[in-house]
Design a protein around this motif. Sequence first.
Motif, short mmCIF file in Angstrom:
data_model
loop_
_atom_site.label_atom_id
_atom_site.label_comp_id
_atom_site.label_asym_id
_atom_site.label_seq_id
_atom_site.Cartn_x
_atom_site.Cartn_y
_atom_site.Cartn_z
N ALA A 11 0.83 -1.22 0.00
CA ALA A 11 0.00 0.00 0.00
C ALA A 11 0.86 1.27 0.00
CB ALA A 11 -0.94 0.00 1.20
N GLY A 12 2.11 1.14 0.45
CA GLY A 12 3.00 2.30 0.42
C GLY A 12 3.51 2.74 1.79
N THR A 15 7.50 3.22 1.84
CA THR A 15 7.87 4.34 0.97
C THR A 15 7.49 5.66 1.63
OG1 THR A 15 7.37 2.88 -0.89
CG2 THR A 15 7.59 5.22 -1.40
N THR A 153 -3.42 5.91 -1.33
CA THR A 153 -2.21 5.90 -2.18
C THR A 153 -2.49 5.45 -3.61
OG1 THR A 153 -1.56 3.68 -1.51
CG2 THR A 153 -0.70 5.49 -0.19
N THR A 157 -0.60 11.13 -4.88
CA THR A 157 0.81 10.87 -5.22
C THR A 157 1.61 10.73 -3.94
OG1 THR A 157 1.38 13.20 -5.19
CG2 THR A 157 0.62 12.30 -7.31
N LEU A 158 2.84 10.24 -4.09
CA LEU A 158 3.71 10.12 -2.92
C LEU A 158 3.97 11.50 -2.31
CD1 LEU A 158 5.52 8.51 -1.02
CD2 LEU A 158 7.34 8.64 -2.73
N SER A 161 0.84 12.43 -0.36
CA SER A 161 0.72 11.59 0.83
C SER A 161 1.74 12.02 1.89
CB SER A 161 0.98 10.12 0.48
OG SER A 161 0.20 9.71 -0.60
N1 LIG Z 1 1.15 7.48 -3.17
C1 LIG Z 1 2.05 6.50 -2.96
N2 LIG Z 1 2.58 6.35 -1.73
C2 LIG Z 1 3.47 5.36 -1.50
N3 LIG Z 1 3.86 4.44 -2.41
C3 LIG Z 1 3.36 4.53 -3.66
C4 LIG Z 1 2.43 5.55 -3.97
N4 LIG Z 1 2.08 5.38 -5.26
C5 LIG Z 1 2.76 4.31 -5.72
N5 LIG Z 1 3.55 3.80 -4.77
C6 LIG Z 1 4.43 2.61 -4.98
O1 LIG Z 1 3.85 1.49 -4.29
C7 LIG Z 1 4.86 0.64 -3.76
C8 LIG Z 1 4.64 0.56 -2.26
O2 LIG Z 1 5.59 -0.33 -1.69
P1 LIG Z 1 5.96 -0.28 -0.16
O3 LIG Z 1 6.25 1.12 0.28
O4 LIG Z 1 7.03 -1.30 0.07
O5 LIG Z 1 4.59 -0.75 0.52
P2 LIG Z 1 4.34 -1.45 1.93
O6 LIG Z 1 5.45 -1.00 2.86
O7 LIG Z 1 2.99 -0.93 2.35
O8 LIG Z 1 4.35 -2.91 1.68
C9 LIG Z 1 6.21 1.30 -4.11
O9 LIG Z 1 6.70 0.65 -5.27
C10 LIG Z 1 5.84 2.75 -4.39
O10 LIG Z 1 6.71 3.35 -5.29
#
Ligand SMILES: Nc1ncnc2c1ncn2[C@@H]1O[C@H](COP(=O)(O)OP(=O)(O)O)[C@@H](O)[C@H]1O
Length: 176
Positions: A11-12, A15, A153, A157-158, A161
């Motif tokens: 879910a993000g 990141t 997410t 966008t990142l 967020s």
């Molecule tokens: N708005 C956003 N916020 C965070 N990640 C995002 C977003 N949009 C796309 N992504 C992508 O989604 C993926 C999320 O992975 P990750 O951060 O490891 O998730 P989690 O820790 O929840 O398992 C990444 O490849 C990131 O680049």
Amino acid sequence: MIILLCGLSGAGKTTLAYSVKNKLDELGKHTEILDGDEYRKMLFKELGYSQHDRMENIRRLGFIAGKLSKHGIITIISAINPYQEIRNELVNTYHDVRTVFVDCPIDILTRRDTKGLYARAQLPDNHPNKLHNLTGVNDRFDVVLKPDLHILTGIQTLTESTELLFSLITNQLIPA
Ligand SMILES: Nc1ncnc2c1ncn2[C@@H]1O[C@H](COP(=O)(O)OP(=O)(O)O)[C@@H](O)[C@H]1O
Ligand SMILES: Nc1ncnc2c1ncn2[C@@H]1O[C@H](COP(=O)(O)OS(=O)(=O)O)[C@@H](OP(=O)(O)O)[C@H]1O
């Protein structure tokens, strides 16, 4: 302050946690990220994905967060954290806990599938690589009740967020 980033795999959470940490570092604020995946690999190797083990995982991360946050370290727990019961326990046990729902629709997660887990969950039941307890697909995830912040997410966008989470944290640090 303790931030619970709750949400499905991919879910993000990670990141977003690192992105907001970068901004807090620039302000000179100390931040620590407790990532479920990382702690499971390094410290909690015996824990699996049963309800009991997931609760234990979150309880342990909460305990560490409680210790760190006492010293003014902004502590972000980045874990699926699937049950409302254990989220409430942390909110009621430790000081200044905020819950954040890192929310993304399952169809987008299935498309992202950075770790191949969603594909494995969709294999036939008798397949040797089938994942039988992937959160949100064939294992329980309680919608986060009354989160302090709800981030979408799949839409935001990142950068957007990160700004929302950064504001939640800094508004708390420097009350208006
Ligand atoms: N708005 C956003 N916020 C965070 N990640 C995002 C977003 N949009 C796309 N992504 C992508 O989604 C993926 C999320 O992975 P990750 O951060 O490891 O998730 P989690 O820790 O929840 O398992 C990444 O490849 C990131 O680049
Ligand atoms: N069955 C199943 N369900 C969910 N997740 C699984 C599973 N098996 C392995 N993984 C990987 O473990 C990471 C989730 O660990 P967490 O500590 O965040 O989970 S929990 O809060 O205890 O539910 C999760 O990491 P993230 O993708 O960073 O969320 C997955 O990579």
